[in-house]
Design a protein around this motif. Sequence first.
Motif, short mmCIF file in Angstrom:
data_model
loop_
_atom_site.label_atom_id
_atom_site.label_comp_id
_atom_site.label_asym_id
_atom_site.label_seq_id
_atom_site.Cartn_x
_atom_site.Cartn_y
_atom_site.Cartn_z
N SER A 28 0.82 -1.20 0.00
CA SER A 28 0.00 0.00 0.00
C SER A 28 0.86 1.26 0.00
O SER A 28 0.34 2.36 -0.13
N LEU A 29 2.17 1.09 0.15
CA LEU A 29 3.08 2.22 0.23
C LEU A 29 3.55 2.65 -1.16
O LEU A 29 3.43 1.91 -2.15
N ILE A 30 4.12 3.87 -1.23
CA ILE A 30 4.68 4.35 -2.49
C ILE A 30 5.77 3.40 -2.96
O ILE A 30 5.83 3.01 -4.14
N LEU A 31 6.64 3.03 -2.05
CA LEU A 31 7.64 2.00 -2.33
C LEU A 31 7.23 0.74 -1.57
O LEU A 31 7.14 0.77 -0.35
N PRO A 32 6.96 -0.37 -2.25
CA PRO A 32 6.58 -1.60 -1.55
C PRO A 32 7.63 -1.98 -0.51
O PRO A 32 8.82 -1.78 -0.68
N PHE A 33 7.13 -2.57 0.57
CA PHE A 33 7.98 -2.88 1.71
C PHE A 33 7.83 -4.35 2.06
O PHE A 33 6.76 -4.93 1.96
N ALA A 34 8.93 -4.96 2.46
CA ALA A 34 8.90 -6.36 2.91
C ALA A 34 9.83 -6.51 4.10
O ALA A 34 10.89 -5.86 4.17
N ALA A 35 9.43 -7.33 5.04
CA ALA A 35 10.24 -7.54 6.24
C ALA A 35 10.11 -8.99 6.69
O ALA A 35 9.10 -9.65 6.43
N GLN A 36 11.12 -9.46 7.35
CA GLN A 36 11.12 -10.80 7.92
C GLN A 36 11.25 -10.72 9.43
O GLN A 36 12.07 -9.97 9.95
N ILE A 37 10.40 -11.50 10.10
CA ILE A 37 10.50 -11.63 11.55
C ILE A 37 10.88 -13.08 11.82
O ILE A 37 10.21 -14.00 11.35
N LYS A 38 11.92 -13.26 12.59
CA LYS A 38 12.41 -14.61 12.88
C LYS A 38 12.66 -14.78 14.37
O LYS A 38 12.63 -13.82 15.13
N SER A 39 12.89 -16.04 14.71
CA SER A 39 13.24 -16.40 16.09
C SER A 39 12.22 -15.86 17.09
O SER A 39 12.58 -15.35 18.15
N LEU A 40 10.95 -15.95 16.75
CA LEU A 40 9.90 -15.48 17.64
C LEU A 40 9.62 -16.56 18.69
O LEU A 40 9.23 -17.68 18.36
N ASP A 41 9.84 -16.20 19.95
CA ASP A 41 9.64 -17.13 21.05
C ASP A 41 8.81 -16.45 22.14
O ASP A 41 8.86 -15.22 22.29
N GLY A 42 8.09 -17.28 22.88
CA GLY A 42 7.30 -16.73 23.98
C GLY A 42 5.86 -17.18 23.84
O GLY A 42 5.57 -18.29 23.38
N GLY A 43 4.94 -16.30 24.23
CA GLY A 43 3.54 -16.66 24.12
C GLY A 43 2.67 -15.85 25.03
O GLY A 43 2.97 -14.69 25.37
N ALA A 44 1.57 -16.48 25.44
CA ALA A 44 0.59 -15.82 26.31
C ALA A 44 0.03 -16.86 27.27
O ALA A 44 0.08 -18.06 27.02
N SER A 45 -0.49 -16.37 28.39
CA SER A 45 -1.02 -17.28 29.40
C SER A 45 -2.31 -16.72 29.97
O SER A 45 -2.62 -15.53 29.83
N ASN A 46 -3.06 -17.63 30.61
CA ASN A 46 -4.30 -17.27 31.31
C ASN A 46 -5.35 -16.70 30.34
O ASN A 46 -5.97 -15.69 30.59
N ILE A 47 -5.55 -17.40 29.23
CA ILE A 47 -6.57 -17.01 28.26
C ILE A 47 -7.89 -17.65 28.69
O ILE A 47 -7.98 -18.87 28.83
#
Length: 979
Positions: free
Chosen positions: A595-614
């Motif tokens: 959607s940007l004037i210059l297209p953008f791309a990014a990588q997210i890696k090594s995502l660790d963790g989470g959520a609790s008490n849902i």
Amino acid sequence: MKVPHIPSKIKIAIFIAGGLFGIYTALGFYLLPMLVKSKLPALIQQQTGRKASVATVRFDPFSLQLSLQGFALQEPDDRLFVGFDDFFIDINARQSISQAALVIDKVSLNKPVVRIAKGKDGTFNFKDLLKDSNEAKQDDGKVFPINIAKLSMTEGKLDWEDAHFSSPEKETAYPINLVIDNLTTQADKPSNLGLSLELNSGGKLDWQGAISLNPLSSSGHIKLEKVQLPRIRALALQDFVQLDLQGYELFEADYKAAYVSNQFNVNLNQGKFELHDFQVSQNSQDKPLVKMVRFAVQGIGFNLEKHELTVESVAANDADFKAWLNPDGVFSYQPLLPIAQAEETPGEPAEKTSWSIKVNNIALNNCGLTFEDQTLKKPITITAKPINFQLTNFNNEAGASLPFQLSVGLNETGLIKLDGNTVIEPLSAQIAVDVKDIDLEKFQAYVDKFARLDVINGALAIDGKLLVAKSAEDKLDIKFTGNTKIADLITRDQLKNKDFVKWENLALNGMDVDLAENQYSAETLIINKPYARVIIKQDKTVNFGDIMIADKNDEKGKDATVKAAKITQTDAQKPKFKLGKIQVIDGSSDFSDFSLILPFAAQIKSLDGGASNISSEQKSTIKVDLKGTAYDLAPVDVKGEISPYLGDYDVTVNFTGMPMPLISSYMVQFAGYKVEKGKMSLELNYKVANRELTASNNILIDQFELGERVENPNAVSLPLELAVALMKDSEGKIKIHVPISGSLEDPKFSVSHIFVDALVNSISKVITSPFRALASLIGSEEDLSTIDFAAGDAVLTKSQISKLGDLAKALKSRPVLKLEIKGAAYQEQDWPAVSDDALYDQLKRIKAAEVNKQGGRKIRAEHVVISDQDYRRLMEQLFAEKFPLMVEKSLLGTLRLVGSKADTSTDEFYAVAKQKLSAIIKPEEQRLKNLAAERAQAIANYIVQKGGIANERVFILDTAIDPVREGNGIVSLLSLKAD
């Protein structure tokens, strides 16, 4: 020898006896057969209306033996109805007299033929033979005594025709052989029975046993084998079973049957029922729905009086089932299901006696099921093989526990195992569930219905315990505890042919599901190496919308359904769920923004963790803790607490060392510039309490440099080069604090818009007050944007010199900044101060004119030097010329002011003259501009010469007369520019 004389009476008696004997003999041997042969057909025709014939009649009056040969009874259309080759009966007169009963030594029937036909209207061909009798028959309960030593039938034949079916059928039973020994009507005296017959289409009946006529009873062994199933359907089930049946059967059993006191009872023992080469198809051209080599029911026990059915075993080996949904959604087995028809039963329904049913063992061995769903755009085939099932000790008694095991191989790789116990009444089951390696790719066609997504790989597994029970309210209660996982999932976007969502393993452990209570919980959801590809398109929609396929039919009633659900759903009906922990291990994502004037791309890696008490608890708080990296370089940290139902949350997001050139696209979208260099760290904290947002956005940008400009009409209009230069500290770092707040109840509230506005405002403050930002670098709060001067003067005062010294010091710390100086003069304040100089210049011009009139060398006014004497003389002359009414000549001829004693000899005269002449001189723009230029030069000279700022960084702008200013100070304006 003398012959004795026989008395005449004796002779007469002998003669009479001989005559009678002769007559009896003649009657028995000749006359009676002739009468029977001639009168019997006529009598039969008289009684039945049908033609009859008999070829030969023989009767032995001495042995009482009767035989009939060649008998035939015709139908109204002259076809044979009943006939036989030979009928023989041998009556034992002597035994009949001695036993006071009809004793028959032998009854035989040879080659009898019977034709039974059922017409289209359902009537039989012997209907006309059944005549109603209005005479009530009196039954005294006595049975006429008859004893038959031997009753036999040989080579009998039965022709059966049925025209009332849509497809008329014929069948012939031949030969039919029957032997009964010692048949009697005497009480409790059984007779031996033997009956056998064969069907032309295949199949045999063998019946061996005993039969009693008083009371009516029988026992023995019966066997019916190799009867072809197509013939059973054609002859008996044609209107009820609209299917093609193939195969043959075997049934045999020991039996006892009796009819006593109007009660009929049947007992079966050691019964056996088998189907061989069994097939079921919708029609003969279709592929079989069911196909099995052998189906066997062994050890059948049946007691009609006690309503008991026992079976030793039920087994099907190598059975193959095929099923499908046709394109119209009709199930292939639907023709097998009976059509429910309402039956009206007059009066009170008869009380039904329950049956006791026991089956020791039920087994399916090496069976298979192939299911095809033709309702899909791409029909899918699901194969279940082998199917092995075993149920032991089946009993329909209330509370009886039925152990069973089921094992199903699914689509070659999968395996489903169920092991447990079930109770039929009241319904309940406890089942251990073990599902392994269910290949999700095989179910691609179902995914195609709602998503443009290819399932490349994935295996489903479930293990746990399933509890099923029917409550007192007749509601089904289903509970499940256990675990489930999907391993090696890979999905691919059909539009881009790229991986969409995938993971190495997803495991939901410690599940506890209670459907009746609408409660769902699990201990952990662990996702190992998850990946998602997220794209924001040019229209700012997300690629998930392209993947999902909307169901137009569902949309029609969706709003009404949702509204109704909201109205009718109570708190008790709302689902309750709880998930102890979500854990993400080594997650990653590809993010693109087109959607940007210059297209953008990014990588997210090594995502660790989470959520609790849902949880679905209204006061529950979810704790979030995630860590990862962007581009394998910038650590990302998300922590916080979220109360989804209260709408409160407190979340902190930290990005550290994000390479800004990698996110140039967002800079272009925001400001119209690429990023040449720089690293950005973010510390974002968002808090919501009582629907009020309070957020803190701390931004740290290190060594930031703007790149080339990119045309973007939507970019903010700000001099970013200057802002960057001003915002950098001595170490090249930019620190921005952007606090935002607002009410989420405001329909116009938007966090993203508020953040952008707040960021723009922060930058705008720096740009609109650049010298304040510059002064802060040296710890000063003084406004360095203006330099004050005295009226009509261009000399720097001590205070302004100090200010310029501070400015020079700040400029040295910002070498990219350039100073612009705009000298200014103000007519109202500066002109009175410089009007004396204008008057003096006017007097010089008058003097120059006088000199030039004298002849000689011409002189310009600026080169004229006026003495004090000339100054006074020219002042008197010009004053008298411009204000003649204000002066007069004294007695001595000198000028003086009218009404005053002040003359040219006094200073008062010249002061009044100077004031009046200065007042009538119009302000000269050029003179003011010159003053402004002198002031600008004074500032520039100090900055360069005293402040040590390079001349290339200092620019003097065009002067200004009466520029806009704050207050009434006589100031020259300074401004900053950046390279």
